[in-house]
Write a protein that holds these residues in place. Structure first.
Motif, mmCIF file in Angstrom:
data_model
loop_
_atom_site.group_PDB
_atom_site.id
_atom_site.type_symbol
_atom_site.label_atom_id
_atom_site.label_comp_id
_atom_site.label_asym_id
_atom_site.label_seq_id
_atom_site.Cartn_x
_atom_site.Cartn_y
_atom_site.Cartn_z
ATOM 1 N N ASP A 101 3.876 6.277 -1.252
ATOM 2 C CA ASP A 101 4.547 6.442 -2.544
ATOM 3 C C ASP A 101 4.350 5.131 -3.273
ATOM 4 O O ASP A 101 4.611 4.060 -2.712
ATOM 5 N N TYR A 102 3.916 5.188 -4.526
ATOM 6 C CA TYR A 102 3.500 3.958 -5.189
ATOM 7 C C TYR A 102 3.760 4.014 -6.687
ATOM 8 O O TYR A 102 4.094 5.079 -7.256
ATOM 9 N N GLU A 138 -1.194 11.947 -0.814
ATOM 10 C CA GLU A 138 -1.133 12.703 0.422
ATOM 11 C C GLU A 138 -1.821 11.939 1.551
ATOM 12 O O GLU A 138 -2.627 11.041 1.305
ATOM 13 N N ARG A 175 4.239 7.624 -8.230
ATOM 14 C CA ARG A 175 3.331 8.676 -7.769
ATOM 15 C C ARG A 175 3.322 8.696 -6.246
ATOM 16 O O ARG A 175 3.809 7.781 -5.588
ATOM 17 N N SER A 176 2.735 9.752 -5.705
ATOM 18 C CA SER A 176 2.589 9.891 -4.261
ATOM 19 C C SER A 176 1.160 10.274 -3.937
ATOM 20 O O SER A 176 0.501 10.986 -4.706
ATOM 21 N N ARG A 224 10.340 3.024 4.134
ATOM 22 C CA ARG A 224 10.756 3.116 2.732
ATOM 23 C C ARG A 224 11.303 1.739 2.369
ATOM 24 O O ARG A 224 12.282 1.276 2.965
#
Length: 378
Positions: A213-214, A225, A222-223, A153
């Protein structure tokens, strides 16, 4: 020496001014002309000026200068540092401690990541929440799969839409790639056995999965999967765009030729927008990478190193699946090379005794943990 001369000179000037004022005052008091004199009038008006100037200069040097400098440094120092390049601040600090030395750049690169020459601190790849897990899964008595899970992170959004994978069986390249890499998001994998290198790279290529995660092109968080992205192999004639030692000398290394490393180096690149559905990845906020490499069991070790400055919470170790029917029983030893870690025991352990290593500390490139094993003695 030069700094000590300046206060002494100022005090000497103050003393001279006060002496001039005293001589002027003495002349005014002792010389009383019979008729009005222009010189006497000038001396009467002039003598307070050098006295006042000398008094102010002396008071400033003796009482105010040190306090004023200290207060200005306390108030404005942090603000000035905030507006300087991180590499400039660290280089000046190291030079004041160790003197001018080219090796200081290695320390800067270790603290800041990459070559440490990022134009802004917002461009530095620094993970403030990191967990790692290493799992050893035996295939036969000679080989095993090293499964690695890495979660990052980042403190600042990393402005990139690419993820680069370096794989090498060359120890010199292994120890230099992190400092020579010019891409903000990357991982480095080392395969000690050259005979397994190409097969292990194929295993890595087909097993790697990534979740992110971006921020999209509109700046919306947004994320994505976990998704398997087929990495694209970078041609050797483009390796210089990824690693500086193919363009110029780096530290003790001279300039290297890609042609000399076509058998022990592979560079793979992933387009992160491929897993972002219909969106374009503008910056990455968090990254999780699952990967698998083929390794030789009789190497007797595996390890993980931090690719960027990272605050690591835990490093999980699971070797219960290393033993297969044909293999002997193994015992294990955990060897961290970190600032600190809560190593459970400095002795050989059974596979079931391994667990999560509590690190809870910053790891710089070159820091990490190694897991050693040998045939059980009892």
């Amino acid at each position: 020496m030069e700094a000590a001369r300046k206060p002494a000179l100022a005090l000497a000037v103050a003393s001279v001014l006060i002496l001039v004022a005293a001589a002027d005052l003495a002349a005014v008091l002792l010389w009383q002309p019979a008729s009005r004199s222009l010189l006497h009038d000038v001396l009467v008006v002039f003598w307070p000026l050098p006295a006042f100037a000398g008094f102010l200069l002396g008071t400033y040097e003796l009482f105010l200068h040190k306090r004023l400098v200290t207060e200005l440094g306390r108030v404005s120092g942090p603000g000035i540092v905030e507006h300087l390049l991180p590499s400039e601040v660290l280089r000046a600090f190291l030079s004041s401690l160790y003197g001018q030395n080219e090796a200081n750049n290695d320390v800067i690169a270790g603290v800041l990541g990459g070559d440490g020459l990022s134009p802004r601190k917002d461009d530095l790849t620094i993970s403030t929440d990191t967990t790692v897990k290493l799992e050893l899964q035996g295939i036969d008595a000679k080989t095993y799969h090293l499964r690695t899970t890495q979660r990052y992170r980042f403190r600042h959004d990393v402005p990139t839409d690419r993820f680069v994978i370096f794989a090498t069986s060359n120890a010199t390249l292994r120890d230099t790639i992190s400092a020579a890499c010019r891409h903000p998001l990357f991982e480095l994998y080392f395969i000690p056995d050259p005979a397994l290198f190409l097969e292990s790279v194929d295993d890595l290529r087909h097993s790697t999965r990534i979740a992110i995660d971006y921020l999209d092109h509109e700046g919306q968080p947004r994320s994505a999967e976990p998704s398997q992205i087929p990495p694209v192999e970078v041609r050797f004639d483009r390796w210089s765009n990824y690693l500086t030692f193919f363009r110029e000398a780096t530290g003790p290394l001279g300039k290297l030729s890609p042609l000399d490393h076509t058998s022990d180096l592979r560079i793979l690149e992933c387009d992160l927008s491929d897993i972002a559905e219909d969106h374009v990845v503008r910056a990455v906020r968090g990254l999780t990478v699952w990967s698998r490499t083929l390794q030789r069991t009789n190497d007797g070790f595996c390890y993980w190193q931090s690719p960027y400055p990272s605050f690591v919470d835990t490093i999980g170790l699971d070797a219960r699946a290393l033993e297969v029917e044909e293999s002997p029983r193994y015992e294990f030893r955990v060897m961290p090379f970190t600032f600190r870690s809560a190593t459970a025991a400095a002795r050989w352990l059974e596979a079931g005794e391994l667990g999560d290593l509590d690190v809870r500390s910053w790891l710089l490139p070159g820091h990490g943990v190694a897991l050693l094993w040998r045939e059980a003695t009892t």
